[in-house]
Design an enzyme around this catalytic site. Structure first.
Site, PDB file in Angstrom:
ATOM      1  N   LYS A  11      34.147  37.224  20.472  1.00 57.24           N
ATOM      2  CA  LYS A  11      34.891  37.321  21.735  1.00 57.24           C
ATOM      3  C   LYS A  11      36.398  37.491  21.503  1.00 57.24           C
ATOM      4  O   LYS A  11      36.898  37.274  20.390  1.00 57.24           O
ATOM      5  CB  LYS A  11      34.599  36.068  22.574  1.00 57.24           C
ATOM      6  N   TYR A  51      27.626  40.549  32.084  1.00 61.52           N
ATOM      7  CA  TYR A  51      27.405  39.156  32.488  1.00 61.52           C
ATOM      8  C   TYR A  51      26.874  39.041  33.918  1.00 61.52           C
ATOM      9  O   TYR A  51      27.047  37.998  34.559  1.00 61.52           O
ATOM     10  CB  TYR A  51      28.701  38.362  32.341  1.00 61.52           C
ATOM     11  N   ARG A 104      31.111  27.744  16.935  1.00 60.41           N
ATOM     12  CA  ARG A 104      31.945  27.258  18.040  1.00 60.41           C
ATOM     13  C   ARG A 104      32.706  25.982  17.670  1.00 60.41           C
ATOM     14  O   ARG A 104      33.839  25.786  18.123  1.00 60.41           O
ATOM     15  CB  ARG A 104      31.080  27.064  19.282  1.00 60.41           C
ATOM     16  N   ASN A 114      34.971  30.600  23.826  1.00 59.64           N
ATOM     17  CA  ASN A 114      34.093  29.944  22.859  1.00 59.64           C
ATOM     18  C   ASN A 114      33.651  30.856  21.712  1.00 59.64           C
ATOM     19  O   ASN A 114      32.583  30.675  21.133  1.00 59.64           O
ATOM     20  CB  ASN A 114      32.899  29.290  23.575  1.00 59.64           C
ATOM     21  N   HIS A 117      29.267  35.131  21.530  1.00 58.17           N
ATOM     22  CA  HIS A 117      28.114  35.201  22.429  1.00 58.17           C
ATOM     23  C   HIS A 117      26.899  35.570  21.585  1.00 58.17           C
ATOM     24  O   HIS A 117      27.018  36.332  20.635  1.00 58.17           O
ATOM     25  CB  HIS A 117      28.332  36.278  23.500  1.00 58.17           C
ATOM     26  N   GLU A 128      20.587  43.607  25.744  1.00 62.24           N
ATOM     27  CA  GLU A 128      21.981  43.509  25.278  1.00 62.24           C
ATOM     28  C   GLU A 128      22.278  44.413  24.087  1.00 62.24           C
ATOM     29  O   GLU A 128      23.401  44.910  23.955  1.00 62.24           O
ATOM     30  CB  GLU A 128      22.313  42.048  24.947  1.00 62.24           C
TER      31      GLU A 128
HETATM   32  P1  CMP Z   1      28.180  32.891  26.730  1.00 63.60           P
HETATM   33  O1  CMP Z   1      27.197  32.287  25.800  1.00 63.60           O
HETATM   34  O2  CMP Z   1      28.736  34.218  26.381  1.00 63.60           O
HETATM   35  O3  CMP Z   1      27.549  32.972  28.203  1.00 63.60           O
HETATM   36  C1  CMP Z   1      28.298  32.902  29.391  1.00 63.60           C
HETATM   37  C2  CMP Z   1      29.746  32.579  29.131  1.00 63.60           C
HETATM   38  O4  CMP Z   1      30.457  32.094  30.251  1.00 63.60           O
HETATM   39  C3  CMP Z   1      29.850  31.446  28.125  1.00 63.60           C
HETATM   40  O5  CMP Z   1      29.434  31.874  26.855  1.00 63.60           O
HETATM   41  C4  CMP Z   1      31.318  31.077  28.264  1.00 63.60           C
HETATM   42  O6  CMP Z   1      32.178  31.995  27.582  1.00 63.60           O
HETATM   43  C5  CMP Z   1      31.549  31.277  29.763  1.00 63.60           C
HETATM   44  N1  CMP Z   1      31.612  30.019  30.524  1.00 63.60           N
HETATM   45  C6  CMP Z   1      32.717  29.548  31.137  1.00 63.60           C
HETATM   46  N2  CMP Z   1      32.470  28.417  31.767  1.00 63.60           N
HETATM   47  C7  CMP Z   1      31.173  28.121  31.568  1.00 63.60           C
HETATM   48  C8  CMP Z   1      30.325  27.064  31.996  1.00 63.60           C
HETATM   49  N3  CMP Z   1      30.766  26.044  32.750  1.00 63.60           N
HETATM   50  N4  CMP Z   1      29.035  27.100  31.592  1.00 63.60           N
HETATM   51  C9  CMP Z   1      28.563  28.113  30.830  1.00 63.60           C
HETATM   52  N5  CMP Z   1      29.326  29.165  30.406  1.00 63.60           N
HETATM   53  C10 CMP Z   1      30.634  29.165  30.768  1.00 63.60           C
END
Ligand code: CMP
Length: 139
Positions: A11, A51, A104, A114, A117, A128
């Site tokens: 990311k 997303y 992470r 984070n 993904h 994806e």
């Molecule tokens: P990812 O695994 O890419 O899937 C959805 C993304 O939304 C997650 O990682 C985070 O980057 C973002 N995100 C932000 N806030 C939240 C939350 N409260 N719960 C889950 N994903 C979140």
């Protein structure tokens, strides 16, 4: 265990911090082979589409802003049981809850920024991977 392919995205936070190489090295040490990799900057429409499953969530607009804030590095990875193995090595979505040694725990800033993904299931991986890579690139 079957040989599988999954999609990871390094990311914008991790790319901007210069951690992409460290993350790729960690994944290779965990037995993942790089099938395809590129560096792209997502448009708002592309980030919203990728997303879309989260479109009703309160964090959706902020997530789209973050994912378009700089380049990302999507990677198709292959190994035995790749989809769940990647989820394990990524660690929990919120780095505060991630196990030591996970991507992470090592490289994420917070629950949004984070670092990585990973596809969460075979059906998600099937959608994806072609979002970023053509069949020619995936061989
Ligand atoms: P990812 O695994 O890419 O899937 C959805 C993304 O939304 C997650 O990682 C985070 O980057 C973002 N995100 C932000 N806030 C939240 C939350 N409260 N719960 C889950 N994903 C979140």
């Amino acid at each position: 265990m079957p040989i599988e392919r999954t999609l990871a995205i390094i990311k914008p936070d991790a790319v901007a911090a210069g951690n992409a190489g460290h993350i790729i090295a960690l994944l290779e040490r965990e037995g993942f082979e790089i099938v395809a990799m590129k560096k792209v900057t997502l448009t708002e429409a592309q980030a919203r589409a990728f997303y879309a499953v989260h479109r009703a969530r309160p964090f959706y607009d902020s997530l789209v802003r973050f994912m378009t804030s700089g380049p990302v590095i999507p990677v198709v990875l292959e190994r035995e049981d790749a989809i769940s193995a990647l989820r394990k090595v990524m660690g929990a979505t919120n780095p505060a809850n991630a196990e030591p040694g996970t991507v992470r725990k090592l490289y994420a800033t917070d629950i949004e920024k984070n670092a990585i993904h990973g596809s969460d299931a075979p059906g998600t991986a099937a959608v994806e991977k072609p979002f970023f890579f053509s069949s020619l690139e995936l061989g």
